[in-house]
Scaffold this motif. Sequence first.
Motif, PDB file in Angstrom:
ATOM      1  N   GLU A   6      51.642  40.731 -13.690  1.00 54.47           N
ATOM      2  CA  GLU A   6      52.477  40.896 -14.884  1.00 54.47           C
ATOM      3  C   GLU A   6      52.982  42.333 -15.001  1.00 54.47           C
ATOM      4  O   GLU A   6      54.074  42.568 -15.509  1.00 54.47           O
ATOM      5  N   ARG A  11      60.895  41.647 -18.417  1.00 52.31           N
ATOM      6  CA  ARG A  11      61.931  40.737 -18.904  1.00 52.31           C
ATOM      7  C   ARG A  11      62.916  41.542 -19.760  1.00 52.31           C
ATOM      8  O   ARG A  11      62.521  42.450 -20.511  1.00 52.31           O
ATOM      9  N   ARG A  13      66.631  41.251 -22.212  1.00 53.65           N
ATOM     10  CA  ARG A  13      67.709  40.482 -22.848  1.00 53.65           C
ATOM     11  C   ARG A  13      68.974  41.336 -22.775  1.00 53.65           C
ATOM     12  O   ARG A  13      68.995  42.483 -23.227  1.00 53.65           O
ATOM     13  N   GLY A  40      64.988  32.863 -15.942  1.00 52.58           N
ATOM     14  CA  GLY A  40      65.502  33.095 -17.287  1.00 52.58           C
ATOM     15  C   GLY A  40      66.613  32.132 -17.618  1.00 52.58           C
ATOM     16  O   GLY A  40      66.618  30.980 -17.166  1.00 52.58           O
ATOM     17  N   GLU A  52      68.936  36.311 -20.434  1.00 57.65           N
ATOM     18  CA  GLU A  52      67.563  36.790 -20.328  1.00 57.65           C
ATOM     19  C   GLU A  52      67.134  36.634 -18.878  1.00 57.65           C
ATOM     20  O   GLU A  52      67.281  35.566 -18.283  1.00 57.65           O
ATOM     21  N   GLU A  54      64.036  37.710 -15.886  1.00 54.50           N
ATOM     22  CA  GLU A  54      62.652  38.117 -15.684  1.00 54.50           C
ATOM     23  C   GLU A  54      62.412  38.276 -14.192  1.00 54.50           C
ATOM     24  O   GLU A  54      62.759  37.388 -13.398  1.00 54.50           O
ATOM     25  N   HIS A  88      58.156  35.451 -20.314  1.00 56.20           N
ATOM     26  CA  HIS A  88      58.111  34.030 -20.662  1.00 56.20           C
ATOM     27  C   HIS A  88      57.519  33.186 -19.547  1.00 56.20           C
ATOM     28  O   HIS A  88      57.143  32.037 -19.771  1.00 56.20           O
ATOM     29  N   HIS A  89      57.518  33.693 -18.344  1.00 56.45           N
ATOM     30  CA  HIS A  89      56.923  33.005 -17.194  1.00 56.45           C
ATOM     31  C   HIS A  89      57.619  31.694 -16.861  1.00 56.45           C
ATOM     32  O   HIS A  89      56.964  30.702 -16.523  1.00 56.45           O
ATOM     33  N   GLU A  90      58.976  31.642 -16.925  1.00 58.79           N
ATOM     34  CA  GLU A  90      59.673  30.449 -16.439  1.00 58.79           C
ATOM     35  C   GLU A  90      59.553  30.361 -14.920  1.00 58.79           C
ATOM     36  O   GLU A  90      59.131  31.322 -14.262  1.00 58.79           O
TER      37      GLU A  90
END
Length: 779
Positions: A6, A11, A13, A40, A52, A54, A88-90
Motif C-alpha cells: 500500500e 490514488r 482524483r 480506477g 480517479e 490508483e 480503493h483497491h479496484e
Amino acid sequence: MTNLHETLLHRQRLIVQGMVQGVGFRPFVYSQAIRHGLVGFVFNSTIGVTIEIEGTSQATAAFQRALREELPPLAHVVSLTCEPIPLHHETSFLIVHSEVGAERRAFISSDAATCDECLRELFDPTDRRYQYPFINCTNCGPRFTIIQDVPYDRDKTTMRVFPMCPSCQREYADPLNRRFHAQPNACPVCGPHVSLLGRREDGTMHHIECQTPITQAAQLLATGTILAVKGLGGYHLTCDAFEQEAVRRLRQGKQREAKPFALMVPDITAARQLCWVSEAEAQLLHSRHRPIVLLKRRDDNLVAPDVAPAYDSLGIMLPYTPLHHLLLSAFAAAHQPGRPTALVMTSGNLSEEPIAYHDEDAQQRLHTIAEAMLIHNRDIHMRCDDSVVQVTAGGEQFCRRARGYAPEPITLSFDLPVPLLACGAHLKNTFCLGKGTQAFVSHHIGDLENLETLLSFREGIEHFQRLFDIFPEAIAYDSHPEYLATKYALDTPIPRKIAVQHHHAHIASVMAEHGITEPVIGIAADGSGYGTDGAIWGCEIMMADLLQFQRLAHLAYIPLPGGEQAVRQPWRMGAVYLSRAYGDAFLDLDIPFVRAINRARWHILSQMIEKGVNCPPTSSLGRLFDAVAALLGLHAAEVAYEGQAAIALEVLAATCRDQVTSYPFHWQQGEPAILDVIPIITAITDDILRGEPPARIARRFHLSITHMLTIACVEARKQAGCNRVALSGGVFQNRLLLEQLMTNLEERAFQVSINRRVPPNDGGISLGQLAVAAAHLRT
C-alpha cells in the motif's frame, strides 16, 4: 501494521476541464490507464471530466504526462486539478455513466470536418458504411449544432430519435473503438437518411422516389439546377459554379445583388486550379474547422462571372461533411470532363435573413429559389453559418467566426468578477457570455435589422446560458441608444447594466485576445460607431486600457448627409469632401464624378447640410474610403452593401505595381488632435484632372492613410510614452492597408497586436464589451 504494498501505491482524483467531452477523451483516458497499469474510473460531468486513478507514483506521473502531451485531435485541456485520496483497491479501470451536477462548466466542441479514417471508410466498398452520408466518429462530425443540453450524451442531442443497431451499439460501448461514445454514431441500418425533393409548378415540394438521391441531385446540378442542400448548421443554396445562367438565377432569387458567393471544391488541387493558394492557406482549408478561405483568384479562372463580380478573390472551402464529399464526387462524375469541380455553396436564405435550418421553414423560405432540395432527417438544433477567414499579416484573420469554431471559448488572462453577458453590435452581431476565465463568443448571428435575426439572437443567448450554466449578473451593451441589442440589454431584468463605447470595445477585443493589461495606443477604424459626443465616430486614435480610454486624435468631422442614405450612396460622401475642399466651386471641376452629379439632388443635400438636418457629423474612415472610391467612379451611385465601394478601391489599388508616394495631410494639434484629409482630396482631384491612372491614385490613397495613421501613433508615443499598438475595426479587413500599416509601425519599433481569434469587424465587439464591463465591475 501498514501493508508495504500500500505504501507503494497511491490514488488521485483529477478534475479535467476544457474541450474534453464528445472528443474521444474518455477512451483516451481508458487506454492510457490500461497502458500504465492503473485502476480506477473516468466519467463525464457537468464541470468536465472526473478521473480517479490508483497505481504507483511512476505510473500516475506517466499518465498525467500523457494527458498533457498525447491528447486526441479535438481535445484541449484548459485546467487539470489533482488531489490525493484514499486507496480503493479496484482490480480494473472503468468508464462509468455521466454524472449530472448542479454546476455546469463543461465545454462543447465545435462541429468538426470528416476525419481521414471516416473518409476512407466512406469510399471503401467493403465497409458497412460505404457511401453513408452521416459517417462520423469521436474525432469528427456534428457537435454544437446537434447538442441540446449537457453533459454531452446521445439523449441530449438530436440523435436521440435514432436508436442504435446492435453493430453500432457494440462500437459505442467498446472503449478501444474510435466510435466509443461518439454520440452521433449511426449507420445505414439505424441512422438518418437523405431524401430528394422536387418543386411542383405551384412552388410546393414533393419527394422524388429514387435509390440514390445524392447521385440524382448531382445530375440535376450538372444540368443547371439550383438545389437547397441541408448541411450541419443549416441549408445551403448550391449550383454549378461554371454555369453562368444558374448563378445569375441564384443571385436574383436570393436578392443578393453583388456580395460574392462561396465555392466548395473537393480538394486542394481543385482549389489551386481556381486560385493561388499559399501553404498557410492550404493548411487552413484542410483544417478540421474547414472555413471559407478568401484566396487570390487566378487570371485564367473560368468560374461564372456572377460568382464574385468585380472581386480579385474567391471564397473557397473544402467539403466538411460526408454528404458534401459524396455530392462533390457524384457531381465530378456528372459534369463535363476537363474542368475543375466546383459548386456555389452559399447560405440558404434571402439577403439579410438568418440561414434556414428547420425543414418546414426552409421549404417555405427557399422554394422560390431552389428548384430541388437534398434534405435529411437529422434535426439541426442550433443554426450556424460557415466561418470566413483570410490569411493576412502573417496569420489568420476572421471575417466571420461561426461553424467549426463556435462555441469554443477564449481563455482570458483575468477572472470575471461575476457571470457576464455582452450583447455585441447591431451589424455582424455576436454575443458573448463569460464566467471565470472563459469567454464564449457566439457564432455569427448577423445584422439585427429584422425580427428573424433578433429571434435568432435571443434563442442563441438562451441556448448558451443553458449549455454553459452562465446566468449573467451584469450585462454590457453598445452605447448607441437605437441598437436592438442595446434595447434588449436595457429591457432585461439583469440589475447591473454597463454601456461600452463602440470603438473602446474594438480595442478591448484585441487586448482581451492577447492578454494585454497595460495601456495601448488603439486605432479603431470602421464605418460607424456612436461617439461619446453624439457624433458618428470611425477613425479614432486613443490611449486605452480595459477600464477607460482617452481620445488622442481623430479624422476631422464631416457631415453624413442623409445618415444611412450616405452609406448606401457613396457619391454623397464624395460630393461632401469636394465641397469641403473647394466650396461650391467644386461643381465647376472638369472630372467625370462632378459631371455625373445630379445638381438638383446636390442642392437639396447642401441645404440639409447648411441647416444641420439629418446630417450627423462623422469621423468615419470607412466613409472616406467610400468618398475616394466614388471620385474614381467605383460604385458612386449606390452600393448593395456597406463596404462594397471600399473593397472595390482596395482591389483597384492592388493592381498598381508602381512605386508611389503618399499624398499630404494636415495634423492639427489639439485635445484631441484632428487629422485633416482635405489635402489628400485636393491632391487626388489634381491627379484625376491630369489623367493619372485610377489604380495609381487608389494605391497612393492607401499609402497616404497608412502614413497618416503611422504619424498618429508616433505622436501618441511622444505624448503617452506607450509603445504598444492595437488595431481593430472593419477597415482593417483591408489586407493592403493592414499589412502596410503594420510594416510601417514595426519599422518604428512599435509592438503591434491585431484581432486573430475574433473578427476585427463588429463580430468581435462582444468580446471587447465583456472585457470592459469586467474592468468596471472590479473597480
